[in-house]
Every structure is written in C-alpha cells, then in structure tokens.
Design an enzyme around this catalytic site. Structure first.
Site, PDB file in Angstrom:
ATOM      1  N   LYS A 121      16.189  -9.755  -3.471  1.00 11.88           N
ATOM      2  CA  LYS A 121      16.943  -8.639  -2.886  1.00 11.88           C
ATOM      3  C   LYS A 121      18.276  -8.463  -3.614  1.00 11.88           C
ATOM      4  O   LYS A 121      18.652  -7.342  -3.970  1.00 11.88           O
ATOM      5  CB  LYS A 121      17.187  -8.888  -1.387  1.00 11.88           C
ATOM      6  CG  LYS A 121      15.938  -8.683  -0.531  1.00 11.88           C
ATOM      7  CD  LYS A 121      16.115  -9.168   0.922  1.00 11.88           C
ATOM      8  CE  LYS A 121      14.804  -9.051   1.678  1.00 11.88           C
ATOM      9  NZ  LYS A 121      14.865  -9.556   3.060  1.00 11.88           N
TER      10      LYS A 121
ATOM     11  N   GLN B 233      18.739 -12.910   6.728  1.00 11.29           N
ATOM     12  CA  GLN B 233      17.345 -13.252   6.426  1.00 11.29           C
ATOM     13  C   GLN B 233      16.745 -14.076   7.561  1.00 11.29           C
ATOM     14  O   GLN B 233      17.363 -15.028   8.044  1.00 11.29           O
ATOM     15  CB  GLN B 233      17.291 -14.023   5.090  1.00 11.29           C
ATOM     16  CG  GLN B 233      15.902 -14.300   4.572  1.00 11.29           C
ATOM     17  CD  GLN B 233      15.135 -13.036   4.165  1.00 11.29           C
ATOM     18  OE1 GLN B 233      15.721 -12.037   3.795  1.00 11.29           O
ATOM     19  NE2 GLN B 233      13.822 -13.092   4.241  1.00 11.29           N
TER      20      GLN B 233
ATOM     21  N   ASP C  24      18.330  -3.587   7.876  1.00  6.85           N
ATOM     22  CA  ASP C  24      16.958  -3.941   8.265  1.00  6.85           C
ATOM     23  C   ASP C  24      16.406  -3.024   9.360  1.00  6.85           C
ATOM     24  O   ASP C  24      15.196  -2.979   9.569  1.00  6.85           O
ATOM     25  CB  ASP C  24      16.945  -5.374   8.841  1.00  6.85           C
ATOM     26  CG  ASP C  24      16.529  -6.418   7.823  1.00  6.85           C
ATOM     27  OD1 ASP C  24      15.806  -6.075   6.877  1.00  6.85           O
ATOM     28  OD2 ASP C  24      16.915  -7.594   8.011  1.00  6.85           O
TER      29      ASP C  24
HETATM   30  N1  GUN Z   1      12.086 -12.289   6.631  1.00  7.30           N
HETATM   31  C1  GUN Z   1      10.890 -11.809   6.259  1.00  7.30           C
HETATM   32  N2  GUN Z   1      10.945 -10.465   6.130  1.00  7.30           N
HETATM   33  C2  GUN Z   1      12.205 -10.094   6.439  1.00  7.30           C
HETATM   34  C3  GUN Z   1      12.864  -8.840   6.489  1.00  7.30           C
HETATM   35  O1  GUN Z   1      12.329  -7.769   6.223  1.00  7.30           O
HETATM   36  N3  GUN Z   1      14.179  -8.882   6.846  1.00  7.30           N
HETATM   37  C4  GUN Z   1      14.801 -10.036   7.152  1.00  7.30           C
HETATM   38  N4  GUN Z   1      16.087  -9.976   7.506  1.00  7.30           N
HETATM   39  N5  GUN Z   1      14.213 -11.213   7.122  1.00  7.30           N
HETATM   40  C5  GUN Z   1      12.916 -11.242   6.764  1.00  7.30           C
END
Ligand code: GUN
Length: 292
Positions: free
Chosen positions: A59, A103, A126
């Site tokens: 990311k 995350q 998100d």
């Molecule tokens: N862990 C797995 N997928 C995601 C996501 O899309 N966002 C976040 N914050 N954590 C994750």
C-alpha cells in the site's frame, strides 16, 4: 476424448489496477501543479503479522508511486489500545493526511471496533466507520470499502450491464460480503448473500450469473458449482501447505466453466490497493472543496 471447452476470460486485476494507478498519478500531478496539494495517506500497522506486513508495504509503495505522501506508522504487537488510539488521533488531526487506515487484524488486546469507531469518517480511507457504512447502505455517498469497489470494477470489465442478473456473494463480513452485496443491489442485480450456515451452498451458487467468493477457505468453491458462463470474482487469498497462494475458488476447475474469472494472485488484490488510493484522493478533493 471430448473437445476442449473454451477457457474463461481471465479478469486481469493487475493490469486494470496499473491503469487506475496511472490515471491517479496524472490526477495527483494536476492537484500538485494547479493547487499545490499533495494527497497524504496514513497507514498504521500493529504487530508483525507477515501477510499484513506485505499488504502495508504494498500500500505504501503504491501510494508513493502515484505521488502521494505516504506516512507509515508501526507499533509493536504488545502496543496497548490507548497507544493505537493515540496514532489514530494523530492521523485524525494531521492536515497533511487526507485518508488513513489501520491494518487489520489487530492484536487481541486491541478492540478493532473501538479503533474503527475512533477514525474521523471524513478520513476513513477503508470506509469501515459506521457513518460511511450507513451512507453507503442508504446510497447516500460515503466511502465504499476498497475491496468491494475493486470487485465491482472487475465485474464491469467482464460485462457492462449487469442489471437483472443473479448475484451470489459468499461471505457476510462487514468489510467485503455485506458492502459488495449492497453495490450489486445498486446495480440492480438480484442478490443472495450465502454464508457458513447456508444450506446447500452448491445449489445456491449454481444459480449465480455472478459469484463473489469471500470466505477465506482455500478452493472451497468447486468448478461443478459454477453456472456455465458465470462471472467469478475470487476475493480469497489463502496460503496452502506447499506455500502457494490460492483463492476461495478452485481455479483450475472453475476456469473451464466460467465465462470470466479473476486469478489469485493478480485479481482482486491489486484492485483493492488501487481503489484505496482512489478513495484517499476523493477524500483529499472533498476536504479541499474540489470537484471529483
Ligand atoms: N486487512 C485485510 N484487508 C484489509 C483492508 O482492506 N483494510 C484493512 N485496514 N485491513 C485489512
């Protein structure tokens, strides 16, 4: 021997995500030159979960490549809930950060709901905050979570008009299953949400013109469950005993039956990251009162 059936079209999420990122890079360059604004994205990782480390690295790397200001914060697995909330507060109040995410999963001593509830909704990259969840459910704007957005882009790549089609979403998570079902409903599909307690899942899936598998169980959806010609979107990323990454769909079987299918890796995963950046750019434009 019967003649070989044609294989499904592979929905190349890696290539589509690269196109989206190239477009984002142009928009970011424009924002910088015309308005002097650099979109900023915050990413908080707590602990050393190997999969989360890879996601966070990807990311931040993708964000930097399109010209964002990426700010990565890492806390140890022993961090207290208050320490996590303090970083969220810092992101909430930092004007250079336009959107951020924490995350998941979080270590057990940290309540993920409390953390998500403390994210400022206007910075919720998100789209997990209940305010955004509510707005999306009502069709009143809000931030759509990145993975469901990516799924919809891949479905549209296979077929522009999906109104009236039967869609089956397997999995009812707040992060993927439920929001994806809502987006499919918005596109006028007839939507079924199946889950671990559903009876005769195979029969439900056989009805589907569109299948979205988001259960987190390696190769659970078999080729024999797929309606010929269906669009199959595989959200799963599961590491199996021999070290390979596989989806929730038995790809080698399903590719012989489906009309279009996403691979794992290289399908939904890269689209999630591209859509997360799209969300952050949208939040940046919004806070600066710039048109989308
Ligand atoms: N862990 C797995 N997928 C995601 C996501 O899309 N966002 C976040 N914050 N954590 C994750």
């Amino acid at each position: 021997m019967p003649p070989d059936l044609p294989l499904a079209r592979i929905l190349d999420g890696k290539a589509l995500a690269a196109l989206i990122r190239a477009d984002l890079a142009k928009q970011v360059a424009d924002l910088k030159s015309k308005h002097g604004i650099t979109p900023g994205i915050g990413v908080l990782l707590v602990g050393e979960d190997p999969a989360s480390q890879v996601y966070v690295r990807n990311k931040a790397k993708a964000a930097a490549e399109v010209g964002f200001y990426p700010r990565e914060v890492k806390l140890p697995a022993t961090a207290s809930e208050d320490e996590v909330l303090a970083v969220v507060d810092e992101f909430n109040n930092e004007p250079a950060i336009h959107g951020f995410l924490v995350q998941l999963p979080l270590p057990t001593q940290v309540d993920p709901q409390r953390v998500i509830d403390s994210v400022e909704p206007s910075k919720d990259a998100d789209g997990f905050h209940v305010v955004n969840t509510g707005l999306v459910a009502m069709g009143r704007g809000g931030v759509v979570p990145a993975t469901p957005l990516g799924c919809m882009e891949l479905i549209k790549l296979a077929r522009k008009d999906i109104a009236g089609l039967e869609a089956v979403v397997i999995g009812r998570s707040n992060t993927v299953g439920k929001p994806t079902a809502q987006l499919l409903l918005r596109e006028n599909c007839t939507v079924t949400v199946a889950h671990s307690r559903s009876k005769d899942l195979a029969a439900i899936v056989r009805r589907a013109d569109i299948v979205v598998a988001a259960v987190g169980r390696a190769e659970m959806v078999r080729g024999s469950w797929i309606k010929p010609g269906a669009i199959v979107i595989d959200v799963g990323i599961n590491r199996v005993a021999d070290g390979r990454l596989v989806g929730d769909v038995a790809f080698a079987e399903a590719v012989k039956v489906a009309g279009a299918i996403t691979p794992v890796p290289g399908g939904v995963g890269p689209m999630t990251i591209a859509c997360l950046l799209q969300n952050t750019l949208m939040l940046c434009r919004r806070v600066h009162d710039l048109p989308a």
